[in-house]
Scaffold this motif. Structure first.
Motif, PDB file in Angstrom:
ATOM      1  N   LEU A 171      -9.051  -2.105   6.307  1.00  0.00           N
ATOM      2  CA  LEU A 171      -7.815  -1.841   7.039  1.00  0.00           C
ATOM      3  C   LEU A 171      -8.025  -1.913   8.548  1.00  0.00           C
ATOM      4  CD1 LEU A 171      -6.231   1.065   4.947  1.00  0.00           C
ATOM      5  CD2 LEU A 171      -5.614  -1.369   4.937  1.00  0.00           C
ATOM      6  N   ASN A 172      -9.087  -1.317   9.037  1.00  0.00           N
ATOM      7  CA  ASN A 172      -9.369  -1.374  10.466  1.00  0.00           C
ATOM      8  C   ASN A 172      -9.663  -2.801  10.913  1.00  0.00           C
ATOM      9  OD1 ASN A 172     -10.007  -0.032  13.095  1.00  0.00           O
ATOM     10  ND2 ASN A 172     -12.042  -0.868  12.690  1.00  0.00           N
ATOM     11  N   HIS A 173     -10.418  -3.527  10.100  1.00  0.00           N
ATOM     12  CA  HIS A 173     -10.763  -4.919  10.418  1.00  0.00           C
ATOM     13  C   HIS A 173      -9.518  -5.791  10.522  1.00  0.00           C
ATOM     14  CE1 HIS A 173     -12.907  -8.720  10.371  1.00  0.00           C
ATOM     15  NE2 HIS A 173     -12.278  -9.081   9.270  1.00  0.00           N
ATOM     16  N   TYR A 174      -8.547  -5.561   9.637  1.00  0.00           N
ATOM     17  CA  TYR A 174      -7.310  -6.340   9.657  1.00  0.00           C
ATOM     18  C   TYR A 174      -6.251  -5.738  10.585  1.00  0.00           C
ATOM     19  CZ  TYR A 174      -9.109  -8.714   5.482  1.00  0.00           C
ATOM     20  OH  TYR A 174      -9.874  -9.443   4.592  1.00  0.00           O
ATOM     21  N   GLU A 175      -6.602  -4.655  11.249  1.00  0.00           N
ATOM     22  CA  GLU A 175      -5.696  -3.967  12.179  1.00  0.00           C
ATOM     23  C   GLU A 175      -4.395  -3.558  11.491  1.00  0.00           C
ATOM     24  OE1 GLU A 175      -5.361  -6.747  15.407  1.00  0.00           O
ATOM     25  OE2 GLU A 175      -7.208  -6.037  16.342  1.00  0.00           O
ATOM     26  N   ILE A 176      -4.552  -2.980  10.302  1.00  0.00           N
ATOM     27  CA  ILE A 176      -3.416  -2.431   9.562  1.00  0.00           C
ATOM     28  C   ILE A 176      -3.424  -0.915   9.751  1.00  0.00           C
ATOM     29  CG2 ILE A 176      -2.419  -2.071   7.266  1.00  0.00           C
ATOM     30  CD1 ILE A 176      -3.610  -4.793   6.473  1.00  0.00           C
ATOM     31  N   GLU A 177      -2.367  -0.403  10.309  1.00  0.00           N
ATOM     32  CA  GLU A 177      -2.292   1.016  10.636  1.00  0.00           C
ATOM     33  C   GLU A 177      -2.267   1.871   9.372  1.00  0.00           C
ATOM     34  OE1 GLU A 177       0.664   4.155  13.004  1.00  0.00           O
ATOM     35  OE2 GLU A 177       1.180   2.027  12.832  1.00  0.00           O
ATOM     36  N   VAL A 178      -3.073   2.917   9.374  1.00  0.00           N
ATOM     37  CA  VAL A 178      -3.078   3.872   8.276  1.00  0.00           C
ATOM     38  C   VAL A 178      -1.952   4.877   8.515  1.00  0.00           C
ATOM     39  CG1 VAL A 178      -4.371   5.693   7.112  1.00  0.00           C
ATOM     40  CG2 VAL A 178      -5.544   3.617   7.870  1.00  0.00           C
ATOM     41  N   LYS A 179      -1.007   4.942   7.598  1.00  0.00           N
ATOM     42  CA  LYS A 179       0.159   5.808   7.756  1.00  0.00           C
ATOM     43  C   LYS A 179      -0.156   7.229   7.287  1.00  0.00           C
ATOM     44  CE  LYS A 179       3.220   1.878   6.806  1.00  0.00           C
ATOM     45  NZ  LYS A 179       4.292   1.359   5.917  1.00  0.00           N
ATOM     46  N   LYS A 180       0.596   8.175   7.813  1.00  0.00           N
ATOM     47  CA  LYS A 180       0.421   9.569   7.412  1.00  0.00           C
ATOM     48  C   LYS A 180       0.688   9.765   5.921  1.00  0.00           C
ATOM     49  CE  LYS A 180       1.513  11.572  11.925  1.00  0.00           C
ATOM     50  NZ  LYS A 180       2.434  12.460  12.686  1.00  0.00           N
ATOM     51  N   THR A 181       1.585   8.961   5.382  1.00  0.00           N
ATOM     52  CA  THR A 181       1.932   9.080   3.958  1.00  0.00           C
ATOM     53  C   THR A 181       0.809   8.574   3.050  1.00  0.00           C
ATOM     54  OG1 THR A 181       3.064   6.940   4.137  1.00  0.00           O
ATOM     55  CG2 THR A 181       4.423   8.928   4.338  1.00  0.00           C
ATOM     56  N   LEU A 238       0.828  -1.207   0.000  1.00  0.00           N
ATOM     57  CA  LEU A 238       0.000   0.000   0.000  1.00  0.00           C
ATOM     58  C   LEU A 238       0.861   1.256   0.000  1.00  0.00           C
ATOM     59  CD1 LEU A 238      -2.900  -1.053   2.400  1.00  0.00           C
ATOM     60  CD2 LEU A 238      -3.012  -0.726  -0.075  1.00  0.00           C
ATOM     61  N   ASP A 239       2.065   1.169   0.558  1.00  0.00           N
ATOM     62  CA  ASP A 239       2.999   2.303   0.475  1.00  0.00           C
ATOM     63  C   ASP A 239       3.239   2.691  -0.981  1.00  0.00           C
ATOM     64  OD1 ASP A 239       3.448   2.711   3.177  1.00  0.00           O
ATOM     65  OD2 ASP A 239       5.180   1.365   3.258  1.00  0.00           O
ATOM     66  N   LYS A 254      -7.983   9.813   1.245  1.00  0.00           N
ATOM     67  CA  LYS A 254      -8.975  10.796   0.795  1.00  0.00           C
ATOM     68  C   LYS A 254      -9.734  10.255  -0.415  1.00  0.00           C
ATOM     69  CE  LYS A 254      -6.751  15.074   2.384  1.00  0.00           C
ATOM     70  NZ  LYS A 254      -6.056  16.321   1.961  1.00  0.00           N
ATOM     71  N   TYR A 255      -8.986   9.662  -1.340  1.00  0.00           N
ATOM     72  CA  TYR A 255      -9.604   8.995  -2.497  1.00  0.00           C
ATOM     73  C   TYR A 255     -10.594   7.930  -2.028  1.00  0.00           C
ATOM     74  CZ  TYR A 255      -9.552   4.694  -5.326  1.00  0.00           C
ATOM     75  OH  TYR A 255      -9.884   3.508  -5.943  1.00  0.00           O
ATOM     76  N   ALA A 256     -10.140   7.119  -1.057  1.00  0.00           N
ATOM     77  CA  ALA A 256     -10.978   6.024  -0.576  1.00  0.00           C
ATOM     78  C   ALA A 256     -12.276   6.542   0.039  1.00  0.00           C
ATOM     79  CB  ALA A 256     -10.204   5.182   0.445  1.00  0.00           C
ATOM     80  N   GLU A 257     -12.184   7.567   0.871  1.00  0.00           N
ATOM     81  CA  GLU A 257     -13.379   8.085   1.536  1.00  0.00           C
ATOM     82  C   GLU A 257     -14.383   8.633   0.527  1.00  0.00           C
ATOM     83  OE1 GLU A 257     -14.288   7.720   4.586  1.00  0.00           O
ATOM     84  OE2 GLU A 257     -12.414   6.752   5.202  1.00  0.00           O
ATOM     85  N   ILE A 258     -13.883   9.247  -0.527  1.00  0.00           N
ATOM     86  CA  ILE A 258     -14.787   9.734  -1.581  1.00  0.00           C
ATOM     87  C   ILE A 258     -15.489   8.554  -2.254  1.00  0.00           C
ATOM     88  CG2 ILE A 258     -14.885  10.842  -3.852  1.00  0.00           C
ATOM     89  CD1 ILE A 258     -12.595  12.689  -2.865  1.00  0.00           C
ATOM     90  N   GLN A 259     -14.723   7.531  -2.601  1.00  0.00           N
ATOM     91  CA  GLN A 259     -15.282   6.381  -3.311  1.00  0.00           C
ATOM     92  C   GLN A 259     -16.171   5.519  -2.410  1.00  0.00           C
ATOM     93  OE1 GLN A 259     -15.218   6.163  -6.506  1.00  0.00           O
ATOM     94  NE2 GLN A 259     -13.853   7.933  -6.650  1.00  0.00           N
ATOM     95  N   PHE A 260     -15.915   5.542  -1.103  1.00  0.00           N
ATOM     96  CA  PHE A 260     -16.777   4.796  -0.173  1.00  0.00           C
ATOM     97  C   PHE A 260     -18.206   5.331  -0.186  1.00  0.00           C
ATOM     98  CE2 PHE A 260     -12.938   3.667   2.760  1.00  0.00           C
ATOM     99  CZ  PHE A 260     -12.571   2.660   1.893  1.00  0.00           C
ATOM    100  N   ASN A 261     -18.374   6.570  -0.620  1.00  0.00           N
ATOM    101  CA  ASN A 261     -19.713   7.160  -0.710  1.00  0.00           C
ATOM    102  C   ASN A 261     -20.329   7.009  -2.092  1.00  0.00           C
ATOM    103  OD1 ASN A 261     -20.156   8.279   1.984  1.00  0.00           O
ATOM    104  ND2 ASN A 261     -18.418   9.611   1.534  1.00  0.00           N
ATOM    105  N   ILE A 308     -10.010  -3.628  -0.043  1.00  0.00           N
ATOM    106  CA  ILE A 308      -8.862  -3.725   0.857  1.00  0.00           C
ATOM    107  C   ILE A 308      -8.814  -2.508   1.775  1.00  0.00           C
ATOM    108  CG2 ILE A 308      -6.345  -3.738   1.009  1.00  0.00           C
ATOM    109  CD1 ILE A 308      -7.336  -6.371   0.087  1.00  0.00           C
ATOM    110  N   LEU A 309      -8.960  -1.319   1.197  1.00  0.00           N
ATOM    111  CA  LEU A 309      -8.894  -0.095   1.994  1.00  0.00           C
ATOM    112  C   LEU A 309     -10.039  -0.034   3.004  1.00  0.00           C
ATOM    113  CD1 LEU A 309      -7.875   2.515  -0.744  1.00  0.00           C
ATOM    114  CD2 LEU A 309      -6.404   1.186   0.796  1.00  0.00           C
ATOM    115  N   TRP A 310     -11.187  -0.561   2.635  1.00  0.00           N
ATOM    116  CA  TRP A 310     -12.323  -0.605   3.561  1.00  0.00           C
ATOM    117  C   TRP A 310     -12.022  -1.498   4.763  1.00  0.00           C
ATOM    118  CZ3 TRP A 310     -16.830   1.960   4.066  1.00  0.00           C
ATOM    119  CH2 TRP A 310     -17.824   1.406   4.888  1.00  0.00           C
TER     120      TRP A 310
END
Length: 215
Positions: A175-185, A140-141, A191-198, A171-173
């Motif tokens: 991340l929390n379920h798999y306990e994968i930390e969202v990095k600042k980078t 994802l990096d 932001k792309y993901a949140e737009i597309q989630f809607n 996969i991006l949806w």
């Protein structure tokens, strides 16, 4: 009519459900967890998704049965061509297939193991899970760099919604379920993901179990 055997928590099934809702055509989702015996008659692998298309009942031809997420998604895209989710030009289509192959090799090949073992308390399995989560994070990096280099990019690698978006978003949806930390980078990618989630097709694709994954 299209029938999709789908698991309510399966990221592979989720990819296809997004495609089906994006096409806005008639289809039926069959819960494979409830209809496991039916699923086993369709595939020896006991995996979802499985698509069944009763394409010619009048001539009593056998239903078309398809396995593999990419095969199923491409079939839907060609069978119901509007909106188009893959390029028409052969070279561009090949490039997208290569990008999908890369997502499968670097992200999705780990998902079935995570889904089966994420709650395990076995130290050895937990060690394997941590290793897989790190591999996913590293992959994802690389994807996040694409978004960082083009901050106005609305879709993943294209100027419209494609099968690449339908593949990355599950996969991006999770991340929390798999306990994968969202990095600042990852800020632009998220932001792309949140737009597309809607996006209406994404919202419609979510099962009750999937809705709880992001909480």
């Amino acid at each position: 009519m299209i029938h999709l055997y789908s698991d309510s928590r399966c990221a592979f099934s989720h990819r296809v459900r997004i495609v089906l809702h994006e096409k806005d055509m008639d289809f039926k989702i069959i819960d494979a967890t409830v209809n496991r015996d039916d699923l086993m008659q369709l595939t020896p692998y006991n995996e979802t998704p499985v698509l069944v298309d009763d394409i010619d009942k009048n001539n009593k031809k056998r239903d078309l049965i398809l396995l593999d997420t990419n095969i199923v998604s491409e079939y839907i895209d060609e069978r119901f061509p509007h909106p188009q989710l893959m390029p028409i030009e052969p070279a561009e289509k090949a490039r997208m297939r290569m990008a999908l192959h890369k997502l499968d090799r670097e992200l999705f090949q780990h998902i079935r193991f995570l889904d089966a073992n994420i709650q395990s308390k076995d130290p050895k399995i937990k060690k394997d899970i941590d290793k897989i989560k790190k591999q996913i994070s590293n992959s994802l990096d690389e994807i996040a760099t694409v978004f960082a280099n083009n901050k106005k990019m609305e879709y993943f690698g294209s100027n419209q919604f494609t099968l690449l978006d339908a593949s990355l978003l599950p996969i991006l949806w999770r991340l929390n379920h798999y306990e994968i930390e969202v990095k600042k980078t990852w800020v632009n990618m998220m932001k792309y993901a949140e737009i597309q989630f809607n996006r209406p097709s994404f919202l419609a694709s979510l099962t009750a179990a999937e809705r709880s994954m992001k909480q």
